[in-house]
Write an enzyme that holds these catalytic residues in place. Sequence first.
Site, mmCIF file in Angstrom:
data_model
loop_
_atom_site.group_PDB
_atom_site.id
_atom_site.type_symbol
_atom_site.label_atom_id
_atom_site.label_comp_id
_atom_site.label_asym_id
_atom_site.label_seq_id
_atom_site.Cartn_x
_atom_site.Cartn_y
_atom_site.Cartn_z
ATOM 1 N N GLU A 95 1.057 -1.180 0.172
ATOM 2 C CA GLU A 95 -0.516 0.211 0.199
ATOM 3 C C GLU A 95 1.056 1.198 0.342
ATOM 4 O OE1 GLU A 95 -2.424 2.058 -0.706
ATOM 5 O OE2 GLU A 95 -4.836 0.620 0.449
ATOM 6 N N ASP A 96 0.490 2.341 -1.143
ATOM 7 C CA ASP A 96 1.047 3.415 -0.487
ATOM 8 C C ASP A 96 1.060 3.981 1.152
ATOM 9 O OD1 ASP A 96 -1.409 4.296 -0.564
ATOM 10 O OD2 ASP A 96 -1.825 5.506 -2.327
ATOM 11 N N ASP A 99 -4.245 5.600 6.314
ATOM 12 C CA ASP A 99 -4.900 6.570 6.792
ATOM 13 C C ASP A 99 -5.667 6.406 7.915
ATOM 14 O OD1 ASP A 99 -5.443 9.415 7.527
ATOM 15 O OD2 ASP A 99 -6.588 9.336 5.435
ATOM 16 N N PHE A 148 -1.760 15.852 4.367
ATOM 17 C CA PHE A 148 -2.500 15.572 2.932
ATOM 18 C C PHE A 148 -0.986 15.300 2.310
ATOM 19 C CE2 PHE A 148 -3.856 14.649 -0.966
ATOM 20 C CZ PHE A 148 -5.015 13.443 -1.350
ATOM 21 N N ARG A 161 1.396 12.627 -8.867
ATOM 22 C CA ARG A 161 1.521 11.020 -9.044
ATOM 23 C C ARG A 161 3.291 10.624 -9.299
ATOM 24 N NH1 ARG A 161 -2.699 7.639 -7.225
ATOM 25 N NH2 ARG A 161 -4.454 7.681 -8.235
HETATM 26 P P1 5GP Z 1 -7.351 5.168 3.861
HETATM 27 O O1 5GP Z 1 -8.679 4.363 3.711
HETATM 28 O O2 5GP Z 1 -6.946 3.971 5.095
HETATM 29 O O3 5GP Z 1 -8.138 6.118 4.967
HETATM 30 O O4 5GP Z 1 -6.895 5.708 3.098
HETATM 31 C C1 5GP Z 1 -6.301 5.463 2.010
HETATM 32 C C2 5GP Z 1 -5.881 5.363 1.019
HETATM 33 O O5 5GP Z 1 -6.097 6.979 1.140
HETATM 34 C C3 5GP Z 1 -4.444 5.713 0.454
HETATM 35 O O6 5GP Z 1 -4.791 4.605 -0.230
HETATM 36 C C4 5GP Z 1 -4.269 6.918 -0.459
HETATM 37 O O7 5GP Z 1 -5.491 6.295 -1.731
HETATM 38 C C5 5GP Z 1 -6.065 7.464 0.084
HETATM 39 N N1 5GP Z 1 -4.819 8.066 1.202
HETATM 40 C C6 5GP Z 1 -4.915 8.276 2.107
HETATM 41 N N2 5GP Z 1 -4.361 9.947 2.954
HETATM 42 C C7 5GP Z 1 -3.911 9.717 2.402
HETATM 43 C C8 5GP Z 1 -2.309 11.360 1.647
HETATM 44 O O8 5GP Z 1 -2.127 11.623 2.563
HETATM 45 N N3 5GP Z 1 -2.467 11.606 0.592
HETATM 46 C C9 5GP Z 1 -2.948 11.062 -0.850
HETATM 47 N N4 5GP Z 1 -3.017 11.445 -1.859
HETATM 48 N N5 5GP Z 1 -3.631 10.194 -0.491
HETATM 49 C C10 5GP Z 1 -3.837 9.819 0.457
#
Ligand code: 5GP
Length: 175
Positions: A95-96, A99, A148, A161
């Site tokens: 995963e990138d 959050d 973010f 990206r």
């Molecule tokens: P979660 O479901 O954990 O809240 O979010 C996961 C996904 O939200 C990540 O895979 C990513 O695509 C997006 N995301 C969460 N935080 C960020 C951020 O700070 N920047 C960006 N560009 N995407 C984020």
Amino acid sequence: MLKRRVVTKQELDGILERLADEINRDLEGKDPVFVGVLKGAVYFFTALTQRLTRSVAVDFIQVSSYGASTSSSGMVTLIKDLTVDIAGKDVYVVEDIVDTGITLVDVLALIAARHPRSLKVVALLSKPSRRKREVPVDFVGMEIPDVFVVGFGLDFAEQFRNLPEIWEFAMEEGG
Ligand code: 5GP
């Protein structure tokens, strides 16, 4: 706008080196499939897997993302499924960023339903202060505060990206 650099190229190289070391050790005796979560993990995925010292199978999965908003809707839908049969394999989900953890919980449920022998998570970034779901992350590149970020695969409305470093992104004043 891009506000400040959060992870430099040099820091990324160090993170990739350390994670590859940890994962190389973990791969002993495994039958691994590395699963990248599109699209954000692509740059991290290719950089990381090229540092592994043995051959591994690779595949990709895509689930719905934030779109043009910077906060999660809380519902994940499958856009692109795996093509490799992962039953009995040792799966590493790449995963990138983790959050709230909502996306990862859903991705792990989708993958666990295919009966891998083991399932581990590799994340380039983690924002622990934002977590809403408890989710295991076995290998973490770097923990960051609640900002973010964009670059190295991470987007805002499909832009940024391709930046080689990771930046804090802020909306323009009044827009
Ligand atoms: P979660 O479901 O954990 O809240 O979010 C996961 C996904 O939200 C990540 O895979 C990513 O695509 C997006 N995301 C969460 N935080 C960020 C951020 O700070 N920047 C960006 N560009 N995407 C984020």
